[in-house]
Design an enzyme around this catalytic site. Structure first.
Site, PDB file in Angstrom:
ATOM      1  CG  ASP A  94       7.682 -11.546   1.591  1.00 16.62           C
ATOM      2  OD1 ASP A  94       7.987 -10.384   1.886  1.00 16.62           O
ATOM      3  OD2 ASP A  94       6.608 -12.084   1.902  1.00 16.62           O
ATOM      4  CD  GLU A 126       5.046  -7.424   5.659  1.00 15.35           C
ATOM      5  OE1 GLU A 126       4.174  -7.142   4.816  1.00 15.35           O
ATOM      6  OE2 GLU A 126       5.538  -8.562   5.780  1.00 15.35           O
ATOM      7  CD  GLU A 127       6.067 -11.840   5.881  1.00  5.72           C
ATOM      8  OE1 GLU A 127       4.847 -12.116   5.839  1.00  5.72           O
ATOM      9  OE2 GLU A 127       6.737 -11.568   4.859  1.00  5.72           O
TER      10      GLU A 127
END
Length: 494
Positions: A94, A126-127
């Site tokens: 990821d 994104e995280e």
């Protein structure tokens, strides 16, 4: 590597070097390294309360122009992935796999120019709240206006086949189903309902206007695609048409049984024999008939409760005696659960057996079980259709449809006259057996007589029916009647 870390900047530099080499070799590929765009918005992704977010862009955008002029006015294909990771993991899954896949696709489409335009959004942050995609959506009007298909690549876990679990159009499904598809709408429902408290860039693209909800189910190697609207229509049809069909079958069966009884003289014989039985005998027969009917129509629910109860006891037993057996011998636990479910259910459904050890009227019991199971599936189908907007409830729709079809076939079989095994004690008053051959005999009261003055009551004499192809030619041994007389079957005269 996490956003705002030095390693994250190194990853971005590596991505830029890779795509610059490709762009320099092909004129139809363009690069836009956006460092100027920024945006502010309110988000509640990482908290129960909304909070303000400000983010400066740093996304890598590439565009591969179409080769066919006919597709200039059509929508573009958007491919997306993020290169940042959480601080507690290196990000190989990821989302290192997603970024590597996009880089390979950039090279492939550069060498094999596509018919329509393809846009690559390799973003950051994104995280920390889907920040890079938010900025792209704010500053790129083409996301909702010109993009009709997008594919967001995400990674989770450590191994397994790629899984398509959320989609907004049929185009990705059509491509995904060409070879060993692996997709299910249930995972998408888990995200939308908040069961999985996480988010991906998919939700940002969905909010940007790509919102044609599509559900998909997978059975082995075949993809079944359906829209949520189609699922709702099928549910409404099953909820309305199914009960109507079953009620019509009930009415038709009643008419067939009444006509059959009239033709066989059952009502006349039954009315003629009514005064011969005492009140206690008639009451006892009615109570016995009621109890048998009650057990037939309640045994399914009793069997279900017994099955669930024994499964709970089995789980409690494993937890108390050996809670780690599920890890050491998972197949043993599975087989024990299946065996116990089978035994408890079958024993309850087949009780009581006849004196020959046979289930009485098995096709009637099959019909009863299917009707109860139809009620069991109809109730949750009502709830899922009216109160739950989830595509993952398609298994309830399928279950209800299959049970309805089985109930219709079982009812047709029952009306066609199939009775399976019949107990001799139940039919001995109306039928006799000669060397294994059943044939009808008429029990009339005209040939008998009653001596009520002396308190003597004699039953009617059983007369043979007209000779047919199944009438026995061999005399039957005498059988005593309730009055002590003996009856015998003589050779028919032709």
């Amino acid at each position: 590597h996490p956003f705002n870390s030095h390693a994250n900047v190194l990853v971005r530099s590596y991505i830029l070097n890779r795509v610059k080499d490709i762009v320099s070799s092909y004129n139809h590929v363009s690069l836009d390294f956006d460092l100027s765009s920024n945006a502010s918005w309110a988000s509640g992704l990482l908290s129960m309360n909304s909070y303000a977010v400000y983010y400066d862009s740093g996304i890598v955008l590439l565009q591969v122009e179409e080769s066919d002029e006919e597709y200039q006015e059509s929508g573009v294909l958007l491919l997306s992935a993020h290169w940042d990771s959480v601080s507690t993991a290196p990000g190989a899954t990821d989302n290192g796999m997603g970024v590597v896949t996009l880089l390979s696709m950039v090279k492939y489409f550069a060498e094999n120019r596509p018919s329509r335009t393809v846009v690559f959004n390799i973003n950051n942050g994104e995280e920390d709240g889907l920040n890079g995609t938010h900025v792209y959506a704010f500053h790129r009007a083409s996301v909702g206006q010109y993009t009709d298909t997008f594919l967001n690549l995400e990674g989770a876990a450590a191994r397994g086949r790629p899984l398509l679990f959320r989609t907004t159009s049929r185009a990705p499904l059509a491509s995904w189903s060409t070879s060993r598809p692996h997709a299910n709408v249930i995972t998408g429902d888990a995200f939308s309902r908040g069961i999985i408290r996480s988010g991906t860039d998919y939700s940002v693209y969905e909010q940007a206007g790509l919102t044609e909800s599509v559900g998909q189910g997978i059975f082995g190697a075949v993809m079944i695609v359906f829209t949520f609207q189609t699922l709702q229509i099928v549910n409404i049809i099953l909820l309305t048409v199914g009960p109507v069909i079953l009620l019509m079958l009930v009415y038709f069966e009643h008419i067939i049984r009444v006509m059959s009884c009239i033709r066989s003289g059952y009502y006349r014989t039954a009315n003629g024999d009514t005064h011969r039985e005492s009140f206690v005998a008639r009451a006892s027969a009615k109570i016995t008939h009621f109890l048998k009917g009650f057990w037939v129509w309640s045994k399914f629910w009793i069997a279900s409760l017994l099955g669930v109860g024994f499964q709970i006891l089995l789980v409690v037993g494993y937890v108390k005696l050996n809670p780690f057996v599920i890890h050491n011998h998972p197949w043993l636990v599975l087989m024990s659960a299946l065996s116990l479910a089978y035994l408890t259910t079958v024993l309850a459904l087949t009780f009581p057996l006849t004196k020959h050890g046979v289930v009485p009227a098995p096709e009637q019991q099959k019909l009863s079980i299917l009707l109860h199971q139809y009620v069991l599936t109809w109730v949750p189908l009502v709830y899922t259709t009216s109160a739950v907007a989830l595509g993952g409830t398609y298994f309830i729709t399928t279950w209800n449809a299959v049970v309805l079809l089985g109930a219709i076939l079982a009812w047709v079989e029952d009306m066609a006259g199939a009775r399976g095994y019949e107990d001799e004690e139940e039919i001995g008053r109306q039928r006799r057996q000669v060397r294994g051959v059943h044939y009808d005999a008429v029990d009339t009261a005209e040939n008998g007589h009653h001596d009520f003055e002396n308190g003597d009551q004699r039953v009617g004499v059983i007369e043979e029916t007209e000779p047919t192809e199944i009438t026995p030619l061999i005399a039957q041994h005498g059988q005593p009647t309730p009055s002590g007389e003996e009856q015998s079957a003589r050779l028919p005269s032709f």
